[in-house]
Design a protein around this motif. Sequence first.
Motif, PDB file in Angstrom:
ATOM      1  N   ARG A 162     -15.483 -46.256-109.545  1.00 62.27           N
ATOM      2  CA  ARG A 162     -16.816 -47.085-108.473  1.00 62.27           C
ATOM      3  C   ARG A 162     -18.139 -46.557-107.913  1.00 62.27           C
ATOM      4  N   GLY A 491     -14.983 -60.292-107.713  1.00 65.24           N
ATOM      5  CA  GLY A 491     -15.326 -59.140-109.460  1.00 65.24           C
ATOM      6  C   GLY A 491     -17.182 -59.226-109.430  1.00 65.24           C
ATOM      7  N   ILE A 492     -17.129 -60.310-109.809  1.00 63.28           N
ATOM      8  CA  ILE A 492     -18.677 -60.428-109.695  1.00 63.28           C
ATOM      9  C   ILE A 492     -19.610 -59.188-108.949  1.00 63.28           C
ATOM     10  N   ASP A 494     -18.260 -57.431-107.147  1.00 62.29           N
ATOM     11  CA  ASP A 494     -17.812 -56.023-107.931  1.00 62.29           C
ATOM     12  C   ASP A 494     -18.976 -54.818-108.499  1.00 62.29           C
ATOM     13  N   GLN A 495     -19.116 -55.741-109.735  1.00 57.87           N
ATOM     14  CA  GLN A 495     -19.702 -55.482-110.480  1.00 57.87           C
ATOM     15  C   GLN A 495     -21.693 -55.067-110.419  1.00 57.87           C
ATOM     16  N   GLU A 499     -24.005 -52.029-110.672  1.00 62.21           N
ATOM     17  CA  GLU A 499     -24.907 -52.176-112.315  1.00 62.21           C
ATOM     18  C   GLU A 499     -26.430 -51.740-111.883  1.00 62.21           C
ATOM     19  N   ASN A 504     -27.721 -57.054-117.513  1.00 63.53           N
ATOM     20  CA  ASN A 504     -26.630 -57.564-116.990  1.00 63.53           C
ATOM     21  C   ASN A 504     -26.449 -58.170-115.496  1.00 63.53           C
ATOM     22  N   GLN A 505     -27.445 -57.393-114.865  1.00 62.76           N
ATOM     23  CA  GLN A 505     -27.613 -58.176-113.304  1.00 62.76           C
ATOM     24  C   GLN A 505     -27.858 -60.284-113.743  1.00 62.76           C
ATOM     25  N   LEU A 508     -24.931 -61.406-114.242  1.00 65.02           N
ATOM     26  CA  LEU A 508     -23.966 -61.467-113.790  1.00 65.02           C
ATOM     27  C   LEU A 508     -23.959 -62.762-112.414  1.00 65.02           C
TER      28      LEU A 508
END
Length: 561
Positions: A162, A491-492, A494-495, A499, A504-505, A508
């Motif tokens: 994490r 979940g999003i 958390d990612q 990130e 990817n940002q 998401l």
Amino acid sequence: MRLPYLRRTIALLAATAAAAGFVAGCSGEDQVPSIGYAVDTAVASYNGGTTAGAASAQAVFGRVLTGFFYTGPDGQPVADGDTGTAKEVPGEAQTIQYRLNPQGTYSDGVPTSCDDLVFTWAARSGRFPRFDSASTAGYEDIERVECQPGSKDGTVVFRPGRRYLPWRTLFGAGELMPAHVAAQAANVPDIVTAVQNDDRAALDRLADFWNTGWDLAPGDLDITRFPSSGPYRIESFGLEDGLVLVANERWWGQAPATGRIVVYPKPADLAARIEDGSASVVDIGAGSLPETNLDAFSVQNVPSRGIEQVVLNTGGVFESAAARRAFALCVPRQALYDQLGRSADAPEAGVGVGTSNSRTLQQDSPFYPAATGASGPFAAGDVEGAKAALADAGKDGMVVRVGYLAPDARRAQTISMIADSCKAAGISVEDAGTPDFTPVRLREGAVDAVLGGPGGAPGPAGSLDGIAAIGGLRSGSGLNIGQFRNGRFDGITDQLAGEDNSTNQLNLLTEAENLLWAQLPSVPLFATPRTIAFAGGLQNAIAGPTRAGSGWNMDRWVLQR
């Protein structure tokens, strides 16, 4: 009939009396110079880590309970070297090394220590469900806090795999609580050992104190429960006299420039405090007190980092997404912005320009234009679409009670405009604002929606990181007053917290926005406009349209009388 000349005369007389050292409502020494601060939040708790305290802790207690970082006037985290240092160090897991200032001492004489970090983490980690936590963001990702009881050094180690990029939002101003007070009240001799040994009986007693032991209400206070780690400490709290902050005699940093700050929060009559000269700093929602005379002030009308929104209860009349969609479709978002959301001193582009199409993203974020396309159908108020959605929900009508902290003329008008628009769709919208309103009434079912900032915050709100805004939508968060639960959204977020790849940002963030516009836990309107005003002669005050409010540097204020 209003008499502006008389009001200004009274204000001048009050200022003259203050210059002579006679400050109305002061408790303690009358000769200490005083500056009044009127702010439209309600003070319910000293503890900014609880649901009750989150809305006001930074705006009121940011210079009473200091932390490793505070929220600056642009919404950014700023390091506070007086509290100590925090730095990321190499390790198999993400590791932050905290070192408290060797001189750091609470106003009751007890040294600051890493026990405070352990206690704050335990309360907000989500591991011990009896604690009421406004948000567990970041804290829930911590594996352990290494601390020798009483030491000035603490090491925070995150869980393997994490990574929490906004770690500078942890253990901040208004949220790093004095562990020794809780330990004494809960009869727990050693908090660090209790946490390390998972002593549930001790932790339950600590949780009971954490939840309500620092509650505040006007009247007699047991001051021993409210020690300060900043340049000011609490002296008294009265409905008429305000929340009186005085210089902390044990403060080890630069002494405050003014010895006494009198905070006037709601439900105090803010208009009266402004007009009689008691308040030299004003931080309120634009248009909330339209008849208040600010001619003697330097006034700024600016957009804040908080998003004005209607937070919906995902139970009751809004149990189905179709019912929430019906309401959202009939809200005239563009008209509301045009009439109530424009800030006179807003920039030409970015924050405060146009409706806000996100609950969590700032309008000046580079991701904002591409991520918020799903907001399109909800722009102007679609009565026919609202009717169809209402039918999909199996309803031929609906009554929606919208609460907020009154009096607030702009929010009252917001509800009136929504009611006019939604009436044609068969949706009756009622104004349920009251002077004692708290956002948790939504969770209790007393209202169906709350009009305010993130988490229903009535006053100063928002930051660049959007932690409170995200917390208001995460499952189990205290700020999630509408009780929205969506595992994919959790979940999003958390990612996103770990990130750093921009592609990817964006992917998401776009997925999150699409999900929120489909599920509609709230209806974002615009960046909340704020009126921030400073009296003539006030020096070193800087507008702070964020959750820290314009009191973020109150210890530097000087009023030349």
